[in-house]
Structures are given as structure tokens and as C-alpha cells.
Design a protein around this motif. Sequence first.
Motif, short mmCIF file in Angstrom:
data_model
loop_
_atom_site.label_atom_id
_atom_site.label_comp_id
_atom_site.label_asym_id
_atom_site.label_seq_id
_atom_site.Cartn_x
_atom_site.Cartn_y
_atom_site.Cartn_z
N UNK A 121 15.99 0.22 1.66
CA UNK A 121 16.15 -1.14 1.16
C UNK A 121 14.81 -1.83 0.89
N UNK A 122 13.83 -1.59 1.74
CA UNK A 122 12.53 -2.26 1.61
C UNK A 122 11.49 -1.39 0.91
N UNK A 123 11.88 -0.19 0.50
CA UNK A 123 11.00 0.70 -0.27
C UNK A 123 9.66 0.91 0.45
N UNK A 124 9.76 1.41 1.67
CA UNK A 124 8.58 1.67 2.48
C UNK A 124 8.75 3.01 3.18
N UNK A 125 7.69 3.47 3.83
CA UNK A 125 7.73 4.76 4.51
C UNK A 125 6.77 4.74 5.68
N UNK A 126 7.25 5.11 6.86
CA UNK A 126 6.41 5.09 8.05
C UNK A 126 6.15 3.67 8.53
N UNK A 127 5.13 3.53 9.38
CA UNK A 127 4.76 2.21 9.89
C UNK A 127 3.61 1.64 9.07
N UNK A 128 2.52 2.40 8.98
CA UNK A 128 1.38 2.00 8.16
C UNK A 128 1.32 2.82 6.87
N UNK A 129 1.62 4.09 6.98
CA UNK A 129 1.60 5.00 5.84
C UNK A 129 2.58 6.12 6.11
N UNK A 130 2.95 6.87 5.08
CA UNK A 130 3.97 7.91 5.29
C UNK A 130 3.49 9.02 6.21
N UNK A 131 2.17 9.15 6.39
CA UNK A 131 1.64 10.19 7.29
C UNK A 131 1.97 9.90 8.75
N UNK A 132 2.45 8.72 9.08
CA UNK A 132 2.86 8.43 10.46
C UNK A 132 3.97 9.35 10.91
N UNK A 133 4.82 9.78 9.98
CA UNK A 133 5.90 10.69 10.35
C UNK A 133 5.35 12.06 10.75
N UNK A 158 2.81 13.28 -4.44
CA UNK A 158 2.96 12.26 -3.41
C UNK A 158 3.34 10.90 -3.98
N UNK A 159 3.17 10.71 -5.28
CA UNK A 159 3.52 9.43 -5.87
C UNK A 159 5.03 9.17 -5.86
N UNK A 160 5.81 10.23 -5.62
CA UNK A 160 7.26 10.04 -5.53
C UNK A 160 7.67 9.42 -4.19
N UNK A 161 6.73 9.32 -3.25
CA UNK A 161 7.02 8.70 -1.96
C UNK A 161 6.58 7.23 -1.98
N UNK A 162 7.26 6.41 -1.20
CA UNK A 162 6.85 5.02 -1.05
C UNK A 162 5.49 4.98 -0.36
N UNK A 163 4.55 4.29 -0.95
CA UNK A 163 3.19 4.30 -0.46
C UNK A 163 2.94 3.22 0.59
N UNK A 164 3.78 2.22 0.64
CA UNK A 164 3.57 1.12 1.59
C UNK A 164 4.35 1.38 2.88
N UNK A 165 3.72 1.03 3.99
CA UNK A 165 4.37 1.22 5.28
C UNK A 165 5.41 0.16 5.58
N UNK A 166 6.31 0.44 6.52
CA UNK A 166 7.37 -0.50 6.88
C UNK A 166 6.89 -1.57 7.86
N UNK A 167 5.74 -1.35 8.50
CA UNK A 167 5.24 -2.35 9.43
C UNK A 167 5.00 -3.70 8.78
N UNK A 168 4.23 -3.76 7.67
CA UNK A 168 4.05 -5.05 7.00
C UNK A 168 5.35 -5.65 6.48
N UNK A 169 6.30 -4.78 6.08
CA UNK A 169 7.59 -5.28 5.62
C UNK A 169 8.35 -5.98 6.75
N UNK A 170 8.34 -5.36 7.92
CA UNK A 170 9.02 -5.96 9.07
C UNK A 170 8.32 -7.25 9.48
N UNK A 171 7.00 -7.23 9.42
CA UNK A 171 6.24 -8.44 9.76
C UNK A 171 6.60 -9.59 8.81
N UNK A 172 6.68 -9.30 7.51
CA UNK A 172 7.05 -10.33 6.54
C UNK A 172 8.48 -10.79 6.74
#
Length: 305
Positions: free
Chosen positions: A153-165, A195-209
Amino acid sequence: MAREDSVKCLRCLLFALNLLFWIMAICVLGVAAWLRDYLNNVLTLTADTRLEEAAILTYSPVVHPVIIAVCCFLIIVAMVGYCGTLKCNLLLLSWYFGCLLVILCVELASGVWTYEEPPILRSDMISLKSRMPSYGLPRYQWLTQAWNFFQTEFKCCGVIYFTDWLEMTEMEWPPDSCCARQYPGCARQAHYWDLSDLHQEGCGPKIYSFIRGTKQLQVLRFLGVSIGVSQILAMTLTLTLLWALYYGRRAPDPPDPCPAAGTDPGPHSPCPVEDGAKPGPARPGEAWTPVLPNGHTQFEMEQIS
């Protein structure tokens, strides 16, 4: 005639305000139901962290059962006000005014509670990484679904970046919910090829917002203020209508049985006859002189020989 026109105008305004109450209350219920789904997933991801406390502090007033009950009650109150205005019933209008006053007090308390700033920092987002190792485990399916829902829904991946997984779990590539175009195995293909097919922004800032306040929360606040202002206007109009109806139903003053001064009240009238209003019999040997038009009495007697 002027009073009847004023009552008609007041009734039309109250009809319009009651219709507005129905529309705004239904909008509040709809937006609150939409936010509740997002809030449940955020609370699942932020369990046992400061972010959870901040989310509850921000959104509980607008999705609290008390607020939902108040909106439902407002719809019923608007129906009572409509019936009272239609029938010009003093009792229904009095109940309508009292209920609006109670609802306004509850909304003011909720508004003060909602505008309190949540005590969170951006560094608190790192605590979300502690929820990542449980992803995909059979007994944590609810957590897996929450991650997938939020990342989609928020088009994000991981907390800061997708490499968190890759750092926090034993996974070789992120979940498929990180893909911009989701299909089975899309994350594996994107990890090795593009890698451009993955969401580049983390979910942490999304949750913060989200915790700081979303557009939907601002809409709810605007609707709350609009309902409050409309309620104050409706209470003012209701009081005015009550006064007009009560004044119109008072018994009229009885008519004065005595006619105006200078007129003959008649032989059977209980009114006293004023001096000079009706001529008395003349004495023998005297001629009565009537009252002059200028209001002065002529005291001249003519002796009859």
C-alpha cells in the motif's frame, strides 16, 4: 406576517443543517473505517515500541468507539431535529438542542486530544527491524500479512532500504511485496537482474509520516471542525425558533371592553362615563352649552324668562 416569514426561514435553514449533519457524519464514519485498517497494520508492525504508543495517541481519538458512537448518535439527533422542525414541536426541538450541546462537548474534548503531538523521533524507526526476523514463520502469519500489506500500500521495502531484509533475516532476496509489479518470484528476478523493479524507499519514513498525520487525518479534523461550527449555528437557530414558536403560541391579550374616550359606550356598557362625555339633563330654566371642538367648556347660561 413578518413573524411567520421568519419562522419559515428558520425552518428552511434547520432542514439544510440537518441534511449537512447526515452527510458529514457518514463521511466521518467512512474515513474512520478506512483509517482503521491502516492503523491495525501499523500497530502490528510497531508492537512493543515507542512508535506504537505514538500511533495510539494520534489515531485513537478519531477511530475510538466513542467517536464512532457519537457520529451514529448525530445521525439520529439530526432526524429528531428534522421531525421537530417539520412539526414545530417545542419538546422535540428542546431535546434536539440539548443533544447537540452534549455532542459538541464530546467533540471539543476529542479535538484537544487529537492535536497533541506524538513524542517520537526518527531514530525510533530503527526499532522496526526487530520485527523483521519473524517474517514468514508459520506462527507469525499475522505479522507477515501486515508487512506485505504495508509494503504494497505504501510502496516501500524494508525499514531504511530493501537490504534490511537481507541483513535481519536469512532470506536471499526481499519479499515479493517489495516489487513495483507483483507476481510470484518477482523479487528474486529483480534482485538478480534489475533492482529498479523494487521499491527503493524504506517503510520506516512512511510509518513515521503516517504517525505524524496523514491527509485522511487532516480530513477528519476538518470535518470535526465543520460539524462543530454547524452545531453552534444549529443551536442558535433552534433557540430562535423556540422563542418564535413560544411567542406565537401565547394567549393574546383580551380586548379592552371600553371604547375610546369621547365615544358613547352604550346603555349596557360596564365602562364609566367620563365627565363631559355624555350630556346630563338640563336644569329647569337653564340651557346646556355643549363642549366646544377646541376642548374648552363654555360656561355661559341663558336665563329663560
